[in-house]
Scaffold this motif. Structure first.
Motif, PDB file in Angstrom:
ATOM      1  N   LEU A  19       0.789  -1.232   0.000  1.00  0.00           N
ATOM      2  CA  LEU A  19       0.000   0.000   0.000  1.00  0.00           C
ATOM      3  C   LEU A  19       0.824   1.286   0.000  1.00  0.00           C
ATOM      4  CD1 LEU A  19      -2.759  -1.054   2.592  1.00  0.00           C
ATOM      5  CD2 LEU A  19      -2.956  -0.946   0.102  1.00  0.00           C
ATOM      6  N   ILE A  20       2.081   1.231   0.433  1.00  0.00           N
ATOM      7  CA  ILE A  20       2.882   2.449   0.543  1.00  0.00           C
ATOM      8  C   ILE A  20       3.928   2.473  -0.555  1.00  0.00           C
ATOM      9  CG2 ILE A  20       4.506   3.749   1.969  1.00  0.00           C
ATOM     10  CD1 ILE A  20       2.992   2.881   4.406  1.00  0.00           C
ATOM     11  N   GLN A  21       3.885   3.519  -1.377  1.00  0.00           N
ATOM     12  CA  GLN A  21       4.795   3.631  -2.511  1.00  0.00           C
ATOM     13  C   GLN A  21       6.242   3.693  -2.036  1.00  0.00           C
ATOM     14  OE1 GLN A  21       3.990   6.995  -4.976  1.00  0.00           O
ATOM     15  NE2 GLN A  21       5.471   6.435  -6.539  1.00  0.00           N
ATOM     16  N   GLY A  22       7.092   2.884  -2.643  1.00  0.00           N
ATOM     17  CA  GLY A  22       8.508   2.882  -2.300  1.00  0.00           C
ATOM     18  C   GLY A  22       8.886   1.906  -1.214  1.00  0.00           C
ATOM     19  N   ALA A  23       7.889   1.407  -0.440  1.00  0.00           N
ATOM     20  CA  ALA A  23       8.210   0.495   0.658  1.00  0.00           C
ATOM     21  C   ALA A  23       8.723  -0.841   0.147  1.00  0.00           C
ATOM     22  CB  ALA A  23       6.978   0.291   1.543  1.00  0.00           C
ATOM     23  N   ASP A  24       8.290  -1.249  -1.047  1.00  0.00           N
ATOM     24  CA  ASP A  24       8.717  -2.549  -1.567  1.00  0.00           C
ATOM     25  C   ASP A  24      10.201  -2.562  -1.922  1.00  0.00           C
ATOM     26  OD1 ASP A  24       8.226  -0.718  -3.570  1.00  0.00           O
ATOM     27  OD2 ASP A  24       7.713  -2.238  -5.060  1.00  0.00           O
ATOM     28  N   TYR A  75      10.370   8.282   1.626  1.00  0.00           N
ATOM     29  CA  TYR A  75       9.041   8.509   2.185  1.00  0.00           C
ATOM     30  C   TYR A  75       8.685   9.991   2.228  1.00  0.00           C
ATOM     31  CZ  TYR A  75       7.811   3.871   4.086  1.00  0.00           C
ATOM     32  OH  TYR A  75       7.443   2.566   4.226  1.00  0.00           O
ATOM     33  N   LYS A  76       7.388  10.246   2.171  1.00  0.00           N
ATOM     34  CA  LYS A  76       6.828  11.545   2.523  1.00  0.00           C
ATOM     35  C   LYS A  76       6.198  11.418   3.909  1.00  0.00           C
ATOM     36  CE  LYS A  76       5.807  12.877  -2.250  1.00  0.00           C
ATOM     37  NZ  LYS A  76       6.349  11.648  -2.872  1.00  0.00           N
ATOM     38  N   ALA A  77       5.884  12.549   4.519  1.00  0.00           N
ATOM     39  CA  ALA A  77       5.349  12.528   5.878  1.00  0.00           C
ATOM     40  C   ALA A  77       4.050  11.720   5.964  1.00  0.00           C
ATOM     41  CB  ALA A  77       5.118  13.958   6.370  1.00  0.00           C
ATOM     42  N   VAL A  78       3.197  11.852   4.947  1.00  0.00           N
ATOM     43  CA  VAL A  78       1.910  11.157   4.990  1.00  0.00           C
ATOM     44  C   VAL A  78       2.098   9.641   5.004  1.00  0.00           C
ATOM     45  CG1 VAL A  78       1.613  11.111   2.474  1.00  0.00           C
ATOM     46  CG2 VAL A  78      -0.404  11.111   3.964  1.00  0.00           C
ATOM     47  N   GLU A  79       3.194   9.156   4.437  1.00  0.00           N
ATOM     48  CA  GLU A  79       3.433   7.717   4.402  1.00  0.00           C
ATOM     49  C   GLU A  79       3.870   7.188   5.764  1.00  0.00           C
ATOM     50  OE1 GLU A  79       4.550   7.605  -0.345  1.00  0.00           O
ATOM     51  OE2 GLU A  79       6.102   8.054   1.136  1.00  0.00           O
ATOM     52  N   ILE A  80       4.514   8.022   6.552  1.00  0.00           N
ATOM     53  CA  ILE A  80       4.835   7.625   7.925  1.00  0.00           C
ATOM     54  C   ILE A  80       3.552   7.497   8.735  1.00  0.00           C
ATOM     55  CG2 ILE A  80       5.991   8.338  10.052  1.00  0.00           C
ATOM     56  CD1 ILE A  80       8.122   9.633   8.369  1.00  0.00           C
ATOM     57  N   VAL A  81       2.660   8.453   8.575  1.00  0.00           N
ATOM     58  CA  VAL A  81       1.364   8.370   9.258  1.00  0.00           C
ATOM     59  C   VAL A  81       0.634   7.094   8.855  1.00  0.00           C
ATOM     60  CG1 VAL A  81      -0.891   9.470   9.551  1.00  0.00           C
ATOM     61  CG2 VAL A  81       1.179  10.882   9.420  1.00  0.00           C
ATOM     62  N   HIS A  82       0.660   6.800   7.560  1.00  0.00           N
ATOM     63  CA  HIS A  82      -0.054   5.634   7.042  1.00  0.00           C
ATOM     64  C   HIS A  82       0.488   4.343   7.649  1.00  0.00           C
ATOM     65  CE1 HIS A  82      -1.775   3.425   3.258  1.00  0.00           C
ATOM     66  NE2 HIS A  82      -2.415   3.128   4.356  1.00  0.00           N
ATOM     67  N   GLU A  83       1.803   4.213   7.768  1.00  0.00           N
ATOM     68  CA  GLU A  83       2.336   2.956   8.281  1.00  0.00           C
ATOM     69  C   GLU A  83       2.041   2.780   9.766  1.00  0.00           C
ATOM     70  OE1 GLU A  83       6.463   2.741   7.444  1.00  0.00           O
ATOM     71  OE2 GLU A  83       7.040   4.295   8.880  1.00  0.00           O
ATOM     72  N   TYR A  84       1.990   3.859  10.528  1.00  0.00           N
ATOM     73  CA  TYR A  84       1.564   3.746  11.929  1.00  0.00           C
ATOM     74  C   TYR A  84       0.092   3.329  12.007  1.00  0.00           C
ATOM     75  CZ  TYR A  84       5.631   5.481  14.509  1.00  0.00           C
ATOM     76  OH  TYR A  84       6.869   5.596  15.096  1.00  0.00           O
ATOM     77  N   GLN A  85      -0.726   3.902  11.134  1.00  0.00           N
ATOM     78  CA  GLN A  85      -2.143   3.521  11.125  1.00  0.00           C
ATOM     79  C   GLN A  85      -2.311   2.048  10.760  1.00  0.00           C
ATOM     80  OE1 GLN A  85      -3.463   6.448   8.265  1.00  0.00           O
ATOM     81  NE2 GLN A  85      -4.203   7.851   9.858  1.00  0.00           N
ATOM     82  N   LEU A  86      -1.526   1.587   9.804  1.00  0.00           N
ATOM     83  CA  LEU A  86      -1.587   0.169   9.434  1.00  0.00           C
ATOM     84  C   LEU A  86      -1.142  -0.719  10.595  1.00  0.00           C
ATOM     85  CD1 LEU A  86      -0.155   0.303   5.787  1.00  0.00           C
ATOM     86  CD2 LEU A  86      -2.503  -0.237   6.462  1.00  0.00           C
ATOM     87  N   LEU A  87      -0.108  -0.310  11.319  1.00  0.00           N
ATOM     88  CA  LEU A  87       0.347  -1.107  12.465  1.00  0.00           C
ATOM     89  C   LEU A  87      -0.731  -1.179  13.543  1.00  0.00           C
ATOM     90  CD1 LEU A  87       2.562  -2.690  13.875  1.00  0.00           C
ATOM     91  CD2 LEU A  87       3.501  -0.516  14.737  1.00  0.00           C
ATOM     92  N   ARG A  88      -1.386  -0.067  13.794  1.00  0.00           N
ATOM     93  CA  ARG A  88      -2.481  -0.075  14.784  1.00  0.00           C
ATOM     94  C   ARG A  88      -3.600  -1.016  14.351  1.00  0.00           C
ATOM     95  NH1 ARG A  88      -5.599   5.080  14.145  1.00  0.00           N
ATOM     96  NH2 ARG A  88      -6.199   3.828  12.334  1.00  0.00           N
ATOM     97  N   ASP A  89      -3.996  -0.919  13.080  1.00  0.00           N
ATOM     98  CA  ASP A  89      -5.100  -1.754  12.594  1.00  0.00           C
ATOM     99  C   ASP A  89      -4.744  -3.240  12.635  1.00  0.00           C
ATOM    100  OD1 ASP A  89      -6.413   0.602  12.133  1.00  0.00           O
ATOM    101  OD2 ASP A  89      -6.101   0.596   9.956  1.00  0.00           O
ATOM    102  N   VAL A  90      -3.521  -3.565  12.204  1.00  0.00           N
ATOM    103  CA  VAL A  90      -3.107  -4.969  12.205  1.00  0.00           C
ATOM    104  C   VAL A  90      -3.020  -5.502  13.629  1.00  0.00           C
ATOM    105  CG1 VAL A  90      -1.196  -6.533  11.680  1.00  0.00           C
ATOM    106  CG2 VAL A  90      -1.918  -4.842   9.992  1.00  0.00           C
ATOM    107  N   LEU A  91      -2.485  -4.704  14.536  1.00  0.00           N
ATOM    108  CA  LEU A  91      -2.398  -5.119  15.941  1.00  0.00           C
ATOM    109  C   LEU A  91      -3.763  -5.497  16.493  1.00  0.00           C
ATOM    110  CD1 LEU A  91      -1.276  -5.351  18.844  1.00  0.00           C
ATOM    111  CD2 LEU A  91      -1.365  -2.854  18.977  1.00  0.00           C
ATOM    112  N   LEU A  92      -4.752  -4.637  16.280  1.00  0.00           N
ATOM    113  CA  LEU A  92      -6.092  -4.895  16.810  1.00  0.00           C
ATOM    114  C   LEU A  92      -6.730  -6.101  16.136  1.00  0.00           C
ATOM    115  CD1 LEU A  92      -7.409  -1.214  17.100  1.00  0.00           C
ATOM    116  CD2 LEU A  92      -6.493  -2.676  18.913  1.00  0.00           C
ATOM    117  N   GLN A  93      -6.510  -6.263  14.841  1.00  0.00           N
ATOM    118  CA  GLN A  93      -7.116  -7.391  14.128  1.00  0.00           C
ATOM    119  C   GLN A  93      -6.494  -8.724  14.543  1.00  0.00           C
ATOM    120  OE1 GLN A  93      -6.646  -6.261  10.019  1.00  0.00           O
ATOM    121  NE2 GLN A  93      -8.049  -4.510  10.213  1.00  0.00           N
TER     122      GLN A  93
END
Length: 358
Positions: A19-24, A75-93
């Motif tokens: 989902l995050i550009q450049g992470a691959d 990365y851009k700043a918004v992508e750092i926010v996105h990866e924290y949000q993904l970590l929170r969601d995955v943790l809860l799931q």
């Protein structure tokens, strides 16, 4: 929490790379950096006997994460926010799949942990990027002064010793050298001074069409392209030096990317605003580049004609400080047009203490 950590990060990494550009393109150790430490801090904050308000308190894990992202990724700043949000969601799931149920208080701790971690990471990320850009600008302006001084002094000596010989060319060398010297000093002043404290524009009445014609002449003298200025005379209150530099940036870019075809400057007015457009028939600007084309140090390597990535952000800044904007229109059929759309009287936009029009 600790028992499911590996499962959480395996699922998180899969989503981030998708989902995050450049992470691959980032290796596994670099992608995770300090996040496992942050995760361990969440477990401590949720556990009795640990004096930790949330996962980001009393810890620089999130700051380190922002620092590593700035230094080792695109990365851009918004992508750092996105990866924290993904970590929170995955943790809860993942926790839910394993039958882990959190109380309301525990949910609040998890929420505040991610909120503070995002703030800390973004603050460090942006601070490092700002420092990097300042170093680049400082290096450029400092290193350019030595060869510039040779150019200016050489032109002065030639004018003094050989009157009448190639006076026009020498005079242009001298004038442009002095202008560049002044631009370097302005850049150094801008580095030392926050944008919010920028000196007011030096506003005076001038004719936009006259300025456009002088810019066209400058482009014709300094590039192989042919540049033509047209339109109507529009008298307004602007900063001549800033506006000239903005138009020269746009016109020089148009000549650079125009595939040898004519560059046109046009001046018009409507509803109390001056419309100064610069057009060329080169290859259109791709959609994916338009969103970040005005960012500093965005150099557009895909074109094969690399610049410093400073000109267009400067043009945008000039337009905004005059109370206006820059509009981009680009297609294969009609070519590319950058338009400076600014009020004819910019005095009311020039900071405190400036008399408004009227």
């Amino acid at each position: 929490m600790l028992a499911i950590r590996d499962e959480v990060f395996a699922e998180w990494e899969q989503r981030v790379r998708c989902l995050i550009q450049g992470a691959d393109e980032v290796s596994h150790p670099v992608l995770l950096d300090t996040l496992p430490l942050f995760y361990g801090n969440i477990a401590e904050a949720l556990s009795p006997g640990f004096d930790r308000e949330n996962a980001a308190s009393d810890s620089s894990a999130a700051t380190g994460h922002g620092s590593e992202r700035a230094r080792t990724t695109d990365y851009k700043a918004v992508e750092i926010v996105h990866e924290y949000q993904l970590l929170r969601d995955v943790l809860l799931q993942v926790a839910r799949r394993h039958g882990i149920r959190f109380t309301d208080q525990e949910f609040r701790i998890i929420g505040s942990s991610f909120d503070q971690a995002i703030r800390d990471a973004i603050e460090e990320f942006t601070a490092l990027q700002r420092a990097f850009r300042e170093r680049v600008a400082a290096s450029l302006t400092h290193d350019m002064r030595s060869p510039l001084s040779v150019i200016v002094s050489g032109a002065e000596l030639l004018l003094a010793s050989q009157p009448g010989k190639a006076d026009k060319i020498l005079q242009k060398i001298l004038e442009n050298g002095l202008r560049l010297e002044q631009m370097i000093q302005e850049q150094l002043d801008a580095i030392r001074q926050p944008a919010a404290q920028s000196a007011p524009l030096s506003l005076a009445q001038l004719d936009a069409l006259r300025l456009a014609r002088e810019v066209a002449e400058h482009v014709n003298d300094t590039t192989p392209a042919h540049c033509r200025a047209s339109g109507e005379s529009v008298i307004g209150w602007w900063d001549e030096r800033a506006l000239r530099r903005a138009l020269e940036n746009l016109a020089s870019n148009a000549a650079k990317y125009g595939d040898g075809q004519e560059v046109s400057l046009n001046v018009a007015q409507t509803h109390g605003r001056v419309i100064m457009s610069v057009h060329n028939y080169g290859h259109p600007i791709p959609d994916e580049r338009r969103k970040d084309i005005f960012e500093y140090l965005n150099r557009g390597e895909q074109s094969g004609k690399i610049g410093w990535g400073i000109g267009l952000p400067f043009v945008q800044e000039v337009a905004q400080r005059h109370g206006g904007t820059v509009v981009l229109d680009s297609s294969a059929q009609s070519g590319t047009t950058f338009t400076l759309d600014i009020p004819i009287d910019a005095r009311e936009f020039n900071g405190p203490g400036v008399n408004p029009p009227g």
